[in-house]
Design a protein around this motif. Structure first.
Motif, mmCIF file in Angstrom:
data_model
loop_
_atom_site.group_PDB
_atom_site.id
_atom_site.type_symbol
_atom_site.label_atom_id
_atom_site.label_comp_id
_atom_site.label_asym_id
_atom_site.label_seq_id
_atom_site.Cartn_x
_atom_site.Cartn_y
_atom_site.Cartn_z
ATOM 1 N N GLY A 37 -0.027 -18.816 41.112
ATOM 2 C CA GLY A 37 -1.178 -18.105 40.589
ATOM 3 C C GLY A 37 -2.483 -18.682 41.090
ATOM 4 O O GLY A 37 -2.560 -19.849 41.457
ATOM 5 N N VAL A 38 -3.495 -17.856 41.113
ATOM 6 C CA VAL A 38 -4.838 -18.279 41.504
ATOM 7 C C VAL A 38 -5.753 -18.002 40.324
ATOM 8 O O VAL A 38 -5.791 -16.882 39.810
ATOM 9 N N THR A 39 -6.491 -19.014 39.892
ATOM 10 C CA THR A 39 -7.374 -18.832 38.743
ATOM 11 C C THR A 39 -8.847 -18.946 39.098
ATOM 12 O O THR A 39 -9.698 -18.592 38.302
ATOM 13 N N GLN A 40 -9.162 -19.436 40.289
ATOM 14 C CA GLN A 40 -10.564 -19.552 40.687
ATOM 15 C C GLN A 40 -10.682 -19.564 42.199
ATOM 16 O O GLN A 40 -9.695 -19.704 42.901
ATOM 17 N N THR A 56 6.633 5.404 61.056
ATOM 18 C CA THR A 56 6.394 4.401 60.012
ATOM 19 C C THR A 56 5.932 3.078 60.611
ATOM 20 O O THR A 56 6.176 2.786 61.785
ATOM 21 N N MET A 57 5.270 2.305 59.775
ATOM 22 C CA MET A 57 4.846 0.942 60.115
ATOM 23 C C MET A 57 5.208 0.048 58.946
ATOM 24 O O MET A 57 5.164 0.479 57.793
ATOM 25 N N VAL A 58 5.549 -1.186 59.244
ATOM 26 C CA VAL A 58 5.727 -2.197 58.214
ATOM 27 C C VAL A 58 4.729 -3.293 58.518
ATOM 28 O O VAL A 58 4.670 -3.801 59.644
ATOM 29 N N LEU A 59 3.920 -3.624 57.524
ATOM 30 C CA LEU A 59 2.913 -4.667 57.688
ATOM 31 C C LEU A 59 3.187 -5.776 56.690
ATOM 32 O O LEU A 59 3.759 -5.544 55.633
ATOM 33 N N GLU A 60 2.777 -6.962 57.025
ATOM 34 C CA GLU A 60 2.857 -8.075 56.105
ATOM 35 C C GLU A 60 1.449 -8.586 55.861
ATOM 36 O O GLU A 60 0.647 -8.664 56.798
ATOM 37 N N VAL A 61 1.149 -8.887 54.625
ATOM 38 C CA VAL A 61 -0.172 -9.370 54.232
ATOM 39 C C VAL A 61 0.002 -10.732 53.581
ATOM 40 O O VAL A 61 0.882 -10.917 52.744
ATOM 41 N N ARG A 62 -0.831 -11.658 53.959
ATOM 42 C CA ARG A 62 -0.825 -12.986 53.348
ATOM 43 C C ARG A 62 -2.179 -13.200 52.690
ATOM 44 O O ARG A 62 -3.214 -13.099 53.343
ATOM 45 N N ILE A 63 -2.161 -13.478 51.398
ATOM 46 C CA ILE A 63 -3.389 -13.716 50.644
ATOM 47 C C ILE A 63 -3.393 -15.172 50.201
ATOM 48 O O ILE A 63 -2.442 -15.634 49.580
ATOM 49 N N THR A 64 -4.452 -15.881 50.549
ATOM 50 C CA THR A 64 -4.590 -17.281 50.174
ATOM 51 C C THR A 64 -5.965 -17.506 49.551
ATOM 52 O O THR A 64 -6.821 -16.634 49.576
ATOM 53 N N THR A 65 -6.166 -18.698 49.018
ATOM 54 C CA THR A 65 -7.484 -19.044 48.504
ATOM 55 C C THR A 65 -8.399 -19.362 49.669
ATOM 56 O O THR A 65 -7.947 -19.535 50.806
ATOM 57 N N THR A 69 -5.010 -22.929 51.013
ATOM 58 C CA THR A 69 -3.843 -23.663 50.530
ATOM 59 C C THR A 69 -2.664 -22.715 50.437
ATOM 60 O O THR A 69 -2.749 -21.656 49.844
ATOM 61 N N THR A 70 -1.566 -23.098 51.047
ATOM 62 C CA THR A 70 -0.400 -22.215 51.057
ATOM 63 C C THR A 70 0.268 -22.155 49.691
ATOM 64 O O THR A 70 1.019 -21.239 49.425
ATOM 65 N N SER A 71 -0.021 -23.101 48.813
ATOM 66 C CA SER A 71 0.599 -23.077 47.496
ATOM 67 C C SER A 71 0.100 -21.911 46.646
ATOM 68 O O SER A 71 0.697 -21.584 45.641
ATOM 69 N N SER A 72 -0.995 -21.290 47.031
ATOM 70 C CA SER A 72 -1.518 -20.174 46.244
ATOM 71 C C SER A 72 -1.370 -18.845 46.977
ATOM 72 O O SER A 72 -2.112 -17.916 46.751
ATOM 73 N N ALA A 73 -0.409 -18.759 47.871
ATOM 74 C CA ALA A 73 -0.252 -17.550 48.688
ATOM 75 C C ALA A 73 0.486 -16.449 47.942
ATOM 76 O O ALA A 73 1.346 -16.709 47.117
ATOM 77 N N ILE A 74 0.108 -15.240 48.226
ATOM 78 C CA ILE A 74 0.826 -14.049 47.791
ATOM 79 C C ILE A 74 1.242 -13.344 49.077
ATOM 80 O O ILE A 74 0.405 -13.020 49.906
ATOM 81 N N LEU A 75 2.521 -13.146 49.257
ATOM 82 C CA LEU A 75 2.987 -12.423 50.433
ATOM 83 C C LEU A 75 3.339 -11.010 50.007
ATOM 84 O O LEU A 75 4.095 -10.810 49.046
#
Length: 84
Positions: A37-40, A56-65, A69-75
């Motif tokens: 989780g990300v809180t700030q 069709t297309m398949v995309l991957e999204v990586r969300i980080t702070t 930091t990879t510990s807060s990633a959402i794939l």
């Protein structure tokens, strides 16, 4: 959830470059894996194409702070279908 809209919007922007004139698209599937989780702080998103076919297309999204930091990633994996 705001992160889902953020991930889908990021994937949408990554899709535009693959569209031909007069083509449109829509999301047909969206799946997210929460790493932590990300809180700030700010979030940063990157998207890339995993597969691009004729319809069709398949995309991957990586969300980080903002400090990446990879510990807060959402794939998120986002499948889209093109429409003529």
């Amino acid at each position: 959830m705001p992160w889902a809209r953020f991930g889908d919007t990021t994937a949408a922007w990554a899709t535009f470059s693959a569209l031909g004139e007069g083509e449109a698209f829509t999301t047909i599937e969206f799946k997210a894996n929460f790493i932590a989780g990300v809180t700030q702080g700010r979030l940063r998103a990157e998207a890339w194409t995993v597969h691009q076919g004729r319809r069709t297309m398949v995309l991957e999204v990586r969300i980080t702070t903002d400090d990446e930091t990879t510990s807060s990633a959402i794939l998120a994996r986002n499948s889209r279908v093109g429409m003529r």
